[in-house]
Scaffold this motif. Sequence first.
Motif, PDB file in Angstrom:
ATOM      1  N   PRO A   8       0.815  -1.222   0.000  1.00 20.01           N
ATOM      2  CA  PRO A   8       0.000   0.000   0.000  1.00 20.01           C
ATOM      3  C   PRO A   8       0.848   1.272   0.000  1.00 20.01           C
ATOM      4  O   PRO A   8       0.484   2.256  -0.634  1.00 20.01           O
ATOM      5  N   GLU A   9       1.991   1.252   0.694  1.00 21.91           N
ATOM      6  CA  GLU A   9       2.847   2.429   0.725  1.00 21.91           C
ATOM      7  C   GLU A   9       3.401   2.745  -0.655  1.00 21.91           C
ATOM      8  O   GLU A   9       3.409   3.894  -1.092  1.00 21.91           O
ATOM      9  N   LYS A  10       3.847   1.702  -1.355  1.00 26.46           N
ATOM     10  CA  LYS A  10       4.402   1.909  -2.692  1.00 26.46           C
ATOM     11  C   LYS A  10       3.317   2.353  -3.664  1.00 26.46           C
ATOM     12  O   LYS A  10       3.553   3.183  -4.538  1.00 26.46           O
ATOM     13  N   ARG A  11       2.113   1.820  -3.505  1.00 22.43           N
ATOM     14  CA  ARG A  11       1.006   2.213  -4.382  1.00 22.43           C
ATOM     15  C   ARG A  11       0.648   3.682  -4.155  1.00 22.43           C
ATOM     16  O   ARG A  11       0.436   4.435  -5.105  1.00 22.43           O
ATOM     17  N   ARG A  12       0.580   4.100  -2.868  1.00 21.30           N
ATOM     18  CA  ARG A  12       0.292   5.490  -2.554  1.00 21.30           C
ATOM     19  C   ARG A  12       1.333   6.422  -3.170  1.00 21.30           C
ATOM     20  O   ARG A  12       1.002   7.458  -3.735  1.00 21.30           O
ATOM     21  N   GLU A  13       2.597   6.044  -3.030  1.00 21.25           N
ATOM     22  CA  GLU A  13       3.668   6.872  -3.579  1.00 21.25           C
ATOM     23  C   GLU A  13       3.602   6.922  -5.100  1.00 21.25           C
ATOM     24  O   GLU A  13       3.804   7.973  -5.702  1.00 21.25           O
ATOM     25  N   LEU A  15       0.904   6.593  -6.976  1.00 13.97           N
ATOM     26  CA  LEU A  15      -0.229   7.440  -7.348  1.00 13.97           C
ATOM     27  C   LEU A  15       0.083   8.920  -7.131  1.00 13.97           C
ATOM     28  O   LEU A  15      -0.305   9.779  -7.927  1.00 13.97           O
ATOM     29  N   ARG A  16       0.811   9.235  -6.070  1.00 13.92           N
ATOM     30  CA  ARG A  16       1.198  10.616  -5.802  1.00 13.92           C
ATOM     31  C   ARG A  16       2.121  11.136  -6.898  1.00 13.92           C
ATOM     32  O   ARG A  16       1.976  12.263  -7.366  1.00 13.92           O
ATOM     33  N   GLU A  19       0.175  11.917  -9.973  1.00 15.71           N
ATOM     34  CA  GLU A  19      -0.556  13.166  -9.817  1.00 15.71           C
ATOM     35  C   GLU A  19       0.368  14.368 -10.019  1.00 15.71           C
ATOM     36  O   GLU A  19      -0.009  15.362 -10.635  1.00 15.71           O
ATOM     37  N   VAL A  41       0.260  12.623   7.208  1.00 15.97           N
ATOM     38  CA  VAL A  41       0.148  11.410   6.401  1.00 15.97           C
ATOM     39  C   VAL A  41       1.510  10.744   6.243  1.00 15.97           C
ATOM     40  O   VAL A  41       1.641   9.531   6.387  1.00 15.97           O
ATOM     41  N   ASP A  42       2.536  11.536   5.965  1.00 18.40           N
ATOM     42  CA  ASP A  42       3.881  10.990   5.820  1.00 18.40           C
ATOM     43  C   ASP A  42       4.391  10.439   7.144  1.00 18.40           C
ATOM     44  O   ASP A  42       5.044   9.398   7.190  1.00 18.40           O
ATOM     45  N   GLY A  45       2.314   7.193   7.921  1.00 19.07           N
ATOM     46  CA  GLY A  45       2.624   6.178   6.930  1.00 19.07           C
ATOM     47  C   GLY A  45       3.989   5.551   7.141  1.00 19.07           C
ATOM     48  O   GLY A  45       4.197   4.377   6.879  1.00 19.07           O
TER      49      GLY A  45
END
Length: 71
Positions: A8-13, A15-16, A19, A41-42, A45
């Motif tokens: 999930p952490e890698k996916r969030r990064e 996606l960021r 963006e 958040v950082d 996380g």
Amino acid sequence: MGDEKETPEKRRERLRQEEVKGNPTGNLNDSSHRAHHGSLVDLVGGMGWKGTGVLIILVIAAFVIFPLFFR
């Protein structure tokens, strides 16, 4: 196809980063604000669930328990 093993952490990064590539000027203010003040958040996380639990307990102690001793 490699999304099943993505954390999930890698996916969030990821996606960021996507963006940021899509809207670099709109993200400029956000990034400069985070650089000066940090981001909750950082922080959360990076700590994981145990670290987040300890942080919550410390905040509760700071606002509830410590004032009882220093009245």
